[in-house]
Design a protein around this motif. Structure first.
Motif, PDB file in Angstrom:
ATOM      1  N   GLU A 217       4.711   1.829  -1.350  1.00 48.65           N
ATOM      2  CA  GLU A 217       3.591   2.715  -1.687  1.00 48.65           C
ATOM      3  C   GLU A 217       2.573   2.851  -0.557  1.00 48.65           C
ATOM      4  OE1 GLU A 217       2.883   2.643  -6.328  1.00 48.65           O
ATOM      5  OE2 GLU A 217       3.461   0.654  -5.609  1.00 48.65           O
ATOM      6  N   ALA A 221       2.075   6.485   1.474  1.00 56.21           N
ATOM      7  CA  ALA A 221       0.736   7.066   1.485  1.00 56.21           C
ATOM      8  C   ALA A 221       0.296   7.351   2.915  1.00 56.21           C
ATOM      9  CB  ALA A 221      -0.250   6.119   0.803  1.00 56.21           C
ATOM     10  N   THR A 253       7.293   0.263  -9.714  1.00 57.11           N
ATOM     11  CA  THR A 253       7.097   0.892  -8.409  1.00 57.11           C
ATOM     12  C   THR A 253       7.892   2.194  -8.309  1.00 57.11           C
ATOM     13  OG1 THR A 253       6.750  -1.265  -7.362  1.00 57.11           O
ATOM     14  CG2 THR A 253       7.315   0.569  -5.914  1.00 57.11           C
ATOM     15  N   ARG A 256       6.175   4.938 -10.293  1.00 56.41           N
ATOM     16  CA  ARG A 256       5.006   5.521  -9.621  1.00 56.41           C
ATOM     17  C   ARG A 256       5.417   6.397  -8.443  1.00 56.41           C
ATOM     18  NH1 ARG A 256       2.983   0.204 -10.603  1.00 56.41           N
ATOM     19  NH2 ARG A 256       3.465  -0.406  -8.455  1.00 56.41           N
ATOM     20  N   LEU A 257       6.379   5.928  -7.659  1.00 54.24           N
ATOM     21  CA  LEU A 257       6.800   6.688  -6.479  1.00 54.24           C
ATOM     22  C   LEU A 257       7.371   8.050  -6.853  1.00 54.24           C
ATOM     23  CD1 LEU A 257       8.536   3.901  -4.350  1.00 54.24           C
ATOM     24  CD2 LEU A 257       6.514   5.215  -3.668  1.00 54.24           C
ATOM     25  N   THR A 260       4.656  10.411  -7.781  1.00 51.06           N
ATOM     26  CA  THR A 260       3.681  10.682  -6.723  1.00 51.06           C
ATOM     27  C   THR A 260       4.243  11.620  -5.664  1.00 51.06           C
ATOM     28  OG1 THR A 260       2.714   8.486  -7.072  1.00 51.06           O
ATOM     29  CG2 THR A 260       2.159   9.605  -5.017  1.00 51.06           C
ATOM     30  N   VAL A 395      -0.417   6.773 -12.264  1.00 45.99           N
ATOM     31  CA  VAL A 395      -0.522   7.555 -11.030  1.00 45.99           C
ATOM     32  C   VAL A 395      -1.728   8.483 -11.093  1.00 45.99           C
ATOM     33  CG1 VAL A 395       0.603   9.369  -9.671  1.00 45.99           C
ATOM     34  CG2 VAL A 395       1.928   7.427 -10.490  1.00 45.99           C
TER      35      VAL A 395
END
Length: 451
Positions: A217, A221, A253, A256-257, A260, A395
């Motif tokens: 993450e 980013a 994880t 979320r990835l 995102t 998120v």
């Protein structure tokens, strides 16, 4: 916010609708990294299944694998393997067996991983601009040459476990990444894949690969901020020995990835030992320190780990799992710089007599519960719309995409998932919102917000 329940065959006009269908795309990737295949055969390794000798590629294809992952180094003058000639040999074997190919560019003459990204000797003294040109040319020319021989890979990794700055040195691996430089190099590699795909009419999907989920993450980013955005897949390595996150945290994880970033997420490297005993003098890399409670170092434990991990990945919205390196067995005639034999024979899926231990088929042919494709849709009453809900794993609100007179958001959820969803549209600073709850079913259906 208003709360409503989804109902089947609702007739009232609604602000938000949800359509659910069994996911057909993207494909589920179940792959094996067998980059050692040619070396193992040359070393006299024997693989058996049901008492008969088997070819590695055909064995894994028959067991249920659909992708072979193959690494490529620039100029590995210390070995005759994992150069372009060896890669061609492997890809021919993979395609002959009916498998797709993931080509893994290390951009080094030796192993590139989470701890080191050492520049090829031919690029070491070049300026950053010239390194980017060299990286582009190497990637582009390799793919075009492979295509000329009918060997274009379906997927391409631009770098391997690129936690640190690529095309660098051991010293730079310990330093903060210089993202202006790093982004230039990544984008050169990505552009090379895209250009080769356009020229040949066979565009591979692009993967970026980070070792261990806790690093992913912050890395993505930073990459996004630096302008590295044109990729299709996020690949993660997950080894409990080297990761600070549990399997459950890995799933979180991945969730979320994939919400995102506009990319699929998969575990492109994992492995688990079926024993902690050693078959040679080369030390095992995965020992007692690699074990997870509930998964003993036995063939059954190995199988349970692979099945549970794969279901976790799929249930978290991921798109697959690759095993590294299931056929790197111990041989009497070959070894590595670290010892005679193999460092991985206890984590292969063949026992010390070369017989398959049942793990490949148990893992690859398991009846997994696949995610369902979910589309949220709301009427376009403004210039923008956002969606939020517990399914977004913290998120935060995600932008919806304008399609005609509506905004949509597409995702994948595990069947039976209960979600609370809210949408908000904005116009002239005025917010309007609707909220719904629903349980995702397993059959295709359309549900609408009731009165």
């Amino acid at each position: 916010m208003r709360g409503n329940r989804f109902i089947i065959a609702g007739t009232a006009a609604s602000l938000l609708s949800l359509s659910v269908a069994q996911a057909a795309e993207p494909p589920i990737y179940l792959g094996v990294d067998i980059s050692y295949a040619n070396e193992m055969d040359d070393c006299g390794a024997v693989y058996k299944s049901g008492g008969a000798s088997v070819d590695q590629f055909r064995f894994f294809k028959s067991a249920g694998a659909n992708v072979a992952r193959i690494r490529i180094w620039n100029d590995p003058d210390w070995t005759k393997y994992s150069n372009l000639a060896d890669v061609k040999r492997s890809i021919k074997r993979a395609k002959s067996a009916g498998m797709q190919v993931l080509l893994d560019f290390h951009y080094s003459d030796d192993w590139a991983d989470g701890d080191k990204q050492i520049a090829p000797k031919a690029w070491a003294k070049l300026s950053t601009q010239d390194q980017a040109k060299a990286l582009y040319a190497f990637t582009h020319d390799t793919l075009v040459e492979l295509d000329r021989e009918g060997l274009m890979p379906e997927l391409v990794q631009v770098g391997n476990e690129t936690n640190g700055e690529i095309v660098s040195s051991l010293a730079k691996a310990k330093e903060p990444i210089h993202w202006n430089r790093n982004a230039l190099l990544f984008n050169a590699g990505i552009k090379a894949v895209r250009d080769a795909g356009k020229e040949t009419g066979k565009p591979p999907r692009v993967m970026l690969h980070i070792a261990q989920p806790e690093n992913a993450e912050p890395w993505f980013a930073a990459a996004t901020k630096a302008g590295v955005t044109d990729y299709d897949i996020i690949g993660l390595s997950y080894y409990s020995k080297w990761s600070k996150r549990s399997m459950a945290q890995l799933g979180q994880t991945i969730d979320r990835l994939r919400h995102t970033y506009a990319a699929d997420v998969l575990v492109v490297e994992t492995a688990y030992p079926f024993t902690t005993e050693n078959a040679d003098t080369s030390p095992n890399l995965l020992g007692e320190d690699s074990l997870i409670a509930g998964y003993p170092a036995t063939p059954a434990g190995q199988q349970k780990y692979l099945v549970d991990l794969t279901q976790l990945v799929l249930s978290s919205g991921g798109t697959g799992v690759f095993y590294w390196e299931p056929a790197w067995v111990s041989t009497k005639s070959c070894g590595t710089r670290w010892g005679k034999g193999s460092n991985w024979e206890n984590a292969a899926v063949f026992d010390y007599k070369g017989q398959d231990n049942g793990s490949a088929e148990a893992w690859l042919k398991h009846a997994y519960v696949l995610p369902v494709e979910v589309t949220f849709k709301t009427k376009a009453t403004s210039e923008a719309a956002f969606i939020d809900g517990d399914f977004l794993a913290g998120v935060g609100p995600r932008p919806m995409t304008r399609e005609g007179d509506a905004f949509v958001y597409r995702t994948r959820l595990a069947p039976g998932t209960s979600v609370t969803v809210a949408t908000a549209t904005t116009a002239a600073g005025v917010a309007d919102a609707s909220a719904v709850t629903a349980t995702v079913g397993q059959r295709a259906s359309v549900v609408r917000v009731g009165e």
